[in-house]
Design an enzyme around this catalytic site. Structure first.
Site, PDB file in Angstrom:
ATOM      1  CG  ASP A   1      -2.077   0.947   1.094  1.00 59.85           C
ATOM      2  OD1 ASP A   1      -1.920   1.983   0.425  1.00 59.85           O
ATOM      3  OD2 ASP A   1      -3.146   0.670   1.685  1.00 59.85           O
TER       4      ASP A   1
ATOM      5  CG  ASP B   1      -4.251   5.542  -0.309  1.00 56.42           C
ATOM      6  OD1 ASP B   1      -3.473   4.573  -0.335  1.00 56.42           O
ATOM      7  OD2 ASP B   1      -5.096   5.730   0.605  1.00 56.42           O
TER       8      ASP B   1
ATOM      9  CG  HIS C   1      -9.782   6.754   2.675  1.00 59.73           C
ATOM     10  ND1 HIS C   1      -8.924   7.674   2.161  1.00 59.73           N
ATOM     11  CD2 HIS C   1      -9.185   5.534   2.489  1.00 59.73           C
ATOM     12  CE1 HIS C   1      -7.832   7.055   1.713  1.00 59.73           C
ATOM     13  NE2 HIS C   1      -7.970   5.746   1.888  1.00 59.73           N
TER      14      HIS C   1
ATOM     15  CG  HIS D   1      -7.834   7.567   6.199  1.00 63.28           C
ATOM     16  ND1 HIS D   1      -7.101   6.796   7.051  1.00 63.28           N
ATOM     17  CD2 HIS D   1      -7.750   6.957   4.994  1.00 63.28           C
ATOM     18  CE1 HIS D   1      -6.590   5.761   6.392  1.00 63.28           C
ATOM     19  NE2 HIS D   1      -6.965   5.845   5.132  1.00 63.28           N
TER      20      HIS D   1
ATOM     21  CD  GLU E   1      -7.940   1.587   1.683  1.00 69.56           C
ATOM     22  OE1 GLU E   1      -7.020   0.766   1.812  1.00 69.56           O
ATOM     23  OE2 GLU E   1      -7.885   2.737   2.153  1.00 69.56           O
TER      24      GLU E   1
ATOM     25  CD  GLU F   1      -6.078   2.649  -1.146  1.00 68.01           C
ATOM     26  OE1 GLU F   1      -5.067   2.074  -0.689  1.00 68.01           O
ATOM     27  OE2 GLU F   1      -6.639   3.602  -0.579  1.00 68.01           O
TER      28      GLU F   1
HETATM   29 MN    MN Z   1      -3.768   2.850   0.796  1.00 72.16          MN
HETATM   30 MN    MN Z   2      -6.465   4.312   1.415  1.00 70.66          MN
END
Ligand code: MN
Ligand code: MN
Length: 293
Positions: free
Chosen positions: A87, A98, A157, A165, A190, A278
């Site tokens: 991630d 992200d 998010h 977030h 995600e 994600e």
């Molecule tokens: Mn992430």
């Molecule tokens: Mn994330």
């Protein structure tokens, strides 16, 4: 104002383009016998070489770990036949991309296919005005069709400048109440899929932290670390990034004083596997633009 918005969108898009390249190259480094710390350093160095900044430490979570695992500064662990989640986050002036990918070295690729199908199904239906309940439903339906469960207590998010977030949280399961997404909103979808119970818990001590408050602290080692972490603003950082003296002691003092948030590793039941996918996207009137493709 319009120009300002275009400039901000441009930074989100550039961060996403850098991150897509970093994800691809970092995933190639994940092999049985490779060092976790080398992979983390490779990805984080590449982010800076490409002109971005790390939005958070690269998370390298394996097997029953779902998220928030990252190597220590003297880490000696190597990959075995693991299910590996990377991630990764990039920001430009605080505008974040992200993304996550699962590299399966364990021979359970169907679990990876399930989570990727869940993510793609969500991206297919997103547009301005869609309710987040619809997104949770389609992710849940897709993953359960493969015979697995989505992880109920992990969500997508919103993203904002220097904040990883923000609301809305975007469910990976059916929920009673949702919110409508707005055109122009930046969100991360995600899903996580598992052969376990579909619920993760915080286990053990954290390697990832963020600054919670600037509340003064007396101890000089703690003050030095506080000064060092101010550069990350409200974004998460790794303990291994810190160069100050007596880091372990200083971090304990800062935690006790209420200066830090910590992010312990999130785990499924022992022996179970978790996959993750994600992307970050911009909500558009008739669809969405994935920035991390
Ligand atoms: Mn992430
Ligand atoms: Mn994330």
């Amino acid at each position: 104002m319009i120009q300002e918005i275009d400039e901000i969108v441009g930074k989100y898009i550039t961060a996403g383009e850098i991150l897509a390249r970093v994800r691809k190259e970092t995933a190639k480094q994940v092999k049985v016998g490779a060092s976790l710390l080398d992979v983390a350093n490779f990805g984080e160095d590449m982010i800076r070489k490409e002109g971005g900044e790390c939005a958070f430490p690269i998370n390298i979570s394996r097997n029953e770990e779902a998220a928030h695992s990252t190597p220590k500064n003297d880490d000696t662990e190597i990959f075995g036949e693991d299910m590996v989640k990377l991630d990764i986050g990039v920001h430009i002036d605080g505008y974040i991309a992200d993304t996550a990918i699962t590299v399966d070295l364990s021979g359970h690729n169907e679990l990876v296919e399930a989570v990727e199908a869940g993510l793609n199904a969500a991206i297919e239906i997103i547009h301005g005005g869609i309710n987040t309940t619809e997104i949770g439903n389609v992710i849940n339906d897709t993953i359960t069709e493969f015979g697995y469960k989505p992880v109920a207590n992990l969500t997508g998010h919103g993203l904002a400048q220097y904040i990883q977030h923000v609301p809305p949280s975007i469910p990976n399961i059916p929920t009673d109440v949702g919110v409508e997404l707005d055109v122009g909103q930046i969100i991360a979808i995600e899903p996580f899929a598992t052969d376990g119970k579909g619920f993760v818990s915080e286990v053990g001590s954290a390697q990832i932290f963020s600054l919670l408050s600037n509340k003064p602290i007396r101890n000089s080692a703690a003050r030095a670390v506080m000064k060092e972490i101010e550069q990350y603003r409200t974004l998460p950082f790794a303990k291994r990034w810190l160069k100050s003296k007596h880091v372990d002691f200083a971090m304990l003092q800062l935690e006790k004083n209420g200066n830090l948030s910590s992010y312990p590793v999130l785990k499924e039941e022992k022996g179970m596997l978790v996959s993750q996918a994600e992307h970050t996207l911009i909500v558009e009137e008739d669809g969405c633009r994935v920035t991390t493709k």
